[in-house]
Design an enzyme around this catalytic site. Structure first.
Site, mmCIF file in Angstrom:
data_model
loop_
_atom_site.group_PDB
_atom_site.id
_atom_site.type_symbol
_atom_site.label_atom_id
_atom_site.label_comp_id
_atom_site.label_asym_id
_atom_site.label_seq_id
_atom_site.Cartn_x
_atom_site.Cartn_y
_atom_site.Cartn_z
ATOM 1 N N ILE A 164 0.813 -1.226 0.000
ATOM 2 C CA ILE A 164 0.000 0.000 0.000
ATOM 3 C C ILE A 164 0.843 1.272 0.000
ATOM 4 O O ILE A 164 0.305 2.373 -0.030
ATOM 5 C CB ILE A 164 -0.953 0.024 1.216
ATOM 6 C CG1 ILE A 164 -0.178 -0.088 2.527
ATOM 7 C CG2 ILE A 164 -1.996 -1.067 1.102
ATOM 8 C CD1 ILE A 164 -1.051 0.021 3.765
ATOM 9 N N GLY A 191 11.258 6.268 1.706
ATOM 10 C CA GLY A 191 12.682 6.327 1.386
ATOM 11 C C GLY A 191 13.447 5.145 1.909
ATOM 12 O O GLY A 191 14.449 4.717 1.317
ATOM 13 N N MET A 192 12.983 4.569 3.035
ATOM 14 C CA MET A 192 13.719 3.485 3.659
ATOM 15 C C MET A 192 12.941 2.181 3.711
ATOM 16 O O MET A 192 13.516 1.136 4.016
ATOM 17 C CB MET A 192 14.090 3.876 5.110
ATOM 18 C CG MET A 192 15.038 5.036 5.233
ATOM 19 S SD MET A 192 15.161 5.622 6.944
ATOM 20 C CE MET A 192 15.519 4.092 7.796
ATOM 21 N N VAL A 245 5.585 -0.517 2.696
ATOM 22 C CA VAL A 245 4.475 -0.655 3.622
ATOM 23 C C VAL A 245 3.442 -1.594 3.001
ATOM 24 O O VAL A 245 3.055 -1.428 1.846
ATOM 25 C CB VAL A 245 3.821 0.710 3.941
ATOM 26 C CG1 VAL A 245 2.711 0.544 4.975
ATOM 27 C CG2 VAL A 245 4.866 1.688 4.462
ATOM 28 N N LYS A 263 5.548 -2.224 8.107
ATOM 29 C CA LYS A 263 6.590 -1.444 7.450
ATOM 30 C C LYS A 263 7.885 -2.254 7.500
ATOM 31 O O LYS A 263 8.407 -2.555 8.582
ATOM 32 C CB LYS A 263 6.775 -0.098 8.135
ATOM 33 C CG LYS A 263 7.835 0.781 7.479
ATOM 34 C CD LYS A 263 8.026 2.093 8.241
ATOM 35 C CE LYS A 263 6.849 3.007 8.045
ATOM 36 N NZ LYS A 263 7.093 4.352 8.624
ATOM 37 N N ASP A 297 9.801 15.493 11.292
ATOM 38 C CA ASP A 297 9.435 15.320 9.886
ATOM 39 C C ASP A 297 7.928 15.520 9.708
ATOM 40 O O ASP A 297 7.263 14.748 9.023
ATOM 41 C CB ASP A 297 9.849 13.927 9.395
ATOM 42 C CG ASP A 297 9.810 13.829 7.864
ATOM 43 O OD1 ASP A 297 9.849 14.876 7.199
ATOM 44 O OD2 ASP A 297 9.736 12.702 7.345
#
Length: 719
Positions: free
Chosen positions: A19, A23-24, A27, A42, A136
């Protein structure tokens, strides 16, 4: 690696679909078979799984977020290391990111934006209470669930508020990053306040404040470029919310809100007082550095020698030593007082005599100049100088004022009577002024949508890029109605009256004879234009002038038979008869008549009747009976009584709701003793719900019931 649907993790989590991707990490949507619930997983991307620092950073995110439990924060259920897979199991939110929501709507309604911002701020405040800074905050990390709940997600670069934060490098999305993060400096709760302010800016303005071709340009803008007020892009933003956003996005952290709780408090205030001036601005702190006079320069001053601009700098070590001698401000002392005290202490008592004399002479010279200036000024006021020099001075002063205006401020132009579009354009062209609508009012003189008043008024000197508050006309409060478009001349007066009253006009009807206009119809009206509350006079036709007028009797509440007799008594006839349901008028009785009771009509005219068919329930059924008898009067008078006369009538008697009701079936008639009286009635209708009754023959003169017949009524559906 990318997982396929159907893959099981820990024999518990079944992967359903991917979904998202960051960047890392990837998901996935998954089903937890142990608790039978949907979750989001994740998983760290494969290229980072072998890097210890990335794995550590990934786990730090999980450990930080797992300690948080708040309705506005995405919950963390589990943190797992399985072979080379590192993943977090978290709450699955069915909804849309705030970024996508803004993209769809363009910009959010003010109340809606405040509602979202309050929920986000509450979630971040809970994290701050646990010593966690998100670092963030951006619309991509804010999810709006289908039930309207707003949740903050992805503590991907969160850090515990500890010494580690001091050395943390600037990370995060550049469009929402705080200036201190952009320069790699210290980040604290006020960094999240800044990012939330940029997010609120985008919600109400439909765009971020700083845009550029690359990330470096945007980062520098956060550091150096003043922020444009969001109302420049959306004039519907109230003053209170705009001030909150501008305080959140101050360049210096000390000028921003000190905590998220303060932000929440002001946002709630903005809901009830959107245009209030309640945002407390922090005082602008003077953080200019103290000027330190080095030892070589001090020696030159004491010896009376001029310090050369090209004099070699002091050795590096000596400058460091002098810098360490810089005075620190004492308690309650501001930086300027510190500088003055430092300068006084370093100057010493042994100033060179030459310098002292020079300063004394300079002071005398300044005093003389001041005296001369004062003399010139007083002379000018007294009219001593009447030459053309005054005009020259005035011209110089005017030029100076215009130069100042052109650099910092402008004269307010007049926008009265202009449309909002033209007014906004004119203000922008005059020093970048931007327009805010403070109110809408009714006006009989200013067209709808045009400017009624402005603040500041025209000719006032104002700062460039400042706001101008205008009041916009809603047009006349009560718009005039053109009555000629309603077709009143073709209407009955009663219908015309109803139509005009629906438009909130007062109607007065006058009668007038007319040979050409049908009785009851409109002949004329005045005025031809009217607004709410005005009186309109209708002249209605009363038909041609009467040659043999008669007065119409009141037939309301009478039976149909009796109404016909009352009309015949005054020389009128029964016209058409119709039925209507009535909850108040008994069945079979007159509800209304075409000619008003007491009015004058021509003899021989027909009057139409409306008869009650009873209540809505009664209208479904009627109770009928029949009788076919005859009665010989000889039964009363005896044989040979042909010359004897009797006046008789026939009536129906019924017990309705515990009381007798009598209704005439045949009007009084005079008969001789040798005649037969017919008692014959087909489909005789009785009272609703009553199944029995008595038909009686009555001597009108004595009131005696001569004979009676019992009859039975049966319900019959209405056709």
């Amino acid at each position: 690696m990318i997982l396929r649907p159907g893959t099981f993790l820990q024999d518990r989590y079944e992967i359903l679909e991917q979904i998202g991707s960051g960047g890392m990490s990837y998901v996935y949507k998954a089903l937890c078979h142990k608790l039978n619930r949907l979750v989001a997983i994740k998983i760290l991307k494969e290229e980072f799984s072998s890097d210890g620092s990335f794995v550590s950073k990934f786990k730090m995110e999980a450990q930080a977020a797992a300690r948080l439990s708040h309705p506005n924060i995405v919950n963390i259920y589990d943190v797992v290391d399985e072979d080379n897979l590192h993943y977090i199991v978290m709450e699955l939110i069915e909804g849309i990111t705030l970024k996508n929501y803004i993209s769809k709507k363009g910009c959010l309604d003010v109340k809606e934006a405040i509602g979202v911002a309050v929920q986000v701020a509450q979630g971040i405040a809970a994290a701050h209470e646990q010593g966690i800074i998100h670092r963030d905050i951006k619309p991509q990390n804010i999810i709006i669930a289908r039930d309207g709940k707003v949740k903050v997600a992805d503590f991907g670069i969160a850090r515990a508020a500890s010494s580690q934060t001091l050395s943390a490098t600037a990370v995060g999305s550049v469009h929402y990053i705080s200036p201190e993060q952009a320069r790699g400096g210290y980040s604290d709760v006020r960094s999240d306040v800044y990012s939330l302010g940029i997010t609120m800016y985008e919600m109400v303005a439909g765009r971020v404040p700083f845009q550029g071709e690359n990330t470096v340009t945007v980062a520098l803008a956060h550091l150096e470029t003043p922020i444009t007020p969001p109302s420049y892009y959306n004039e519907d933003i109230p003053v209170g919310l705009e001030n909150i956003i501008l305080k959140c996005t101050e360049k210096k952290p000390e000028y921003r809100y000190g905590s998220m709780q303060e932000v929440v408090a002001d946002l709630r205030h903005a809901l009830v007082d959107p245009n209030g001036d309640f945002v407390q601005q922090n005082p602008q702190i003077d953080d200019s550095q103290t000027v330190i006079i080095g030892k070589p320069e001090l020696e030159q001053i004491r010896s009376g020698r001029k310090v050369s601009q090209d004099a070699p700098s002091a050795p590096h070590g000596m400058r460091d030593k002098d810098q360490r001698r810089e005075r620190r401000p004492e308690r309650g002392e501001n930086p300027k007082q510190t500088a003055a005290r430092t300068k006084k202490e370093d100057s010493g008592e042994d100033i060179n005599p030459k310098i002292e004399k020079l300063l004394t002479a300079a002071g005398i010279l300044v005093a003389v100049i001041i005296v001369i200036v004062l003399v010139v000024v007083f002379a000018k006021v007294g009219g001593l100088f009447r030459s053309g020099s005054s005009k020259s001075q005035e011209l110089t002063a005017t030029e100076s004022t215009e130069e100042t205006l052109s650099e910092k401020s402008v004269k307010m132009p007049s926008v009265l009577g202009l449309t909002t579009e033209l007014a906004e354009q004119k203000l922008k062209e005059n020093g970048g002024l931007y327009m805010k609508t403070s109110d809408y009012v009714y006006s009989d003189t200013v067209a709808e949508g045009d400017i009624v008043s402005q603040d500041p008024s025209s000719g006032t000197v104002v700062d460039k890029y400042s706001a101008v508050y205008v009041v916009v006309s809603k047009g006349p409060e009560h718009v005039k109605i053109d009555l000629t478009n309603l077709g009143l001349e073709k209407m009955e007066a009663a219908s015309a009256k109803t139509l005009l009253e629906e438009k909130k006009l007062v109607v007065k009807i006058e009668q007038k004879n007319s040979e050409s206009i049908q009785n009851g119809y409109v002949i004329s009206y005045s005025p031809t234009e009217a607004k709410e509350g005005d009186t309109v006079t209708i002249t209605a036709s009363s038909g041609p002038a009467l040659t043999n007028p008669v007065t119409v009797p009141n037939l309301a509440g009478q039976s149909k038979e009796l109404a016909a007799e009352l009309l015949a008594d005054v020389g009128l006839t029964e016209g058409s008869v119709s039925e209507a349901v009535s909850e108040t008028v008994p069945k079979g009785m007159v509800i209304s008549q075409s000619a008003a009771a007491g009015s004058q009509v021509e003899s021989g005219s027909a009057v139409n009747l409306v008869i009650s068919s009873g209540t809505a329930q009664q209208a479904k059924y009627k109770y009928l009976a029949s009788i076919d008898k005859s009665y010989s009067l000889q039964n009363i008078i005896g044989p040979g009584s042909g010359s004897t006369q009797l006046t008789l009538k026939i009536q129906l008697r019924q017990n309705v709701n515990g009381r007798d009701e009598v209704r005439d079936l045949m009007a009084p008639v005079t008969l001789t003793g040798d005649q037969m009286l017919p008692v014959s009635f087909k489909n005789l209708e009785g009272a609703y719900g009553v199944t029995s009754g008595t038909v009686e023959i009555v001597n009108v003169e004595t009131g005696e019931v001569i004979n009676s017949y019992s009859i039975t009524f049966v319900p019959v559906p209405q056709s």
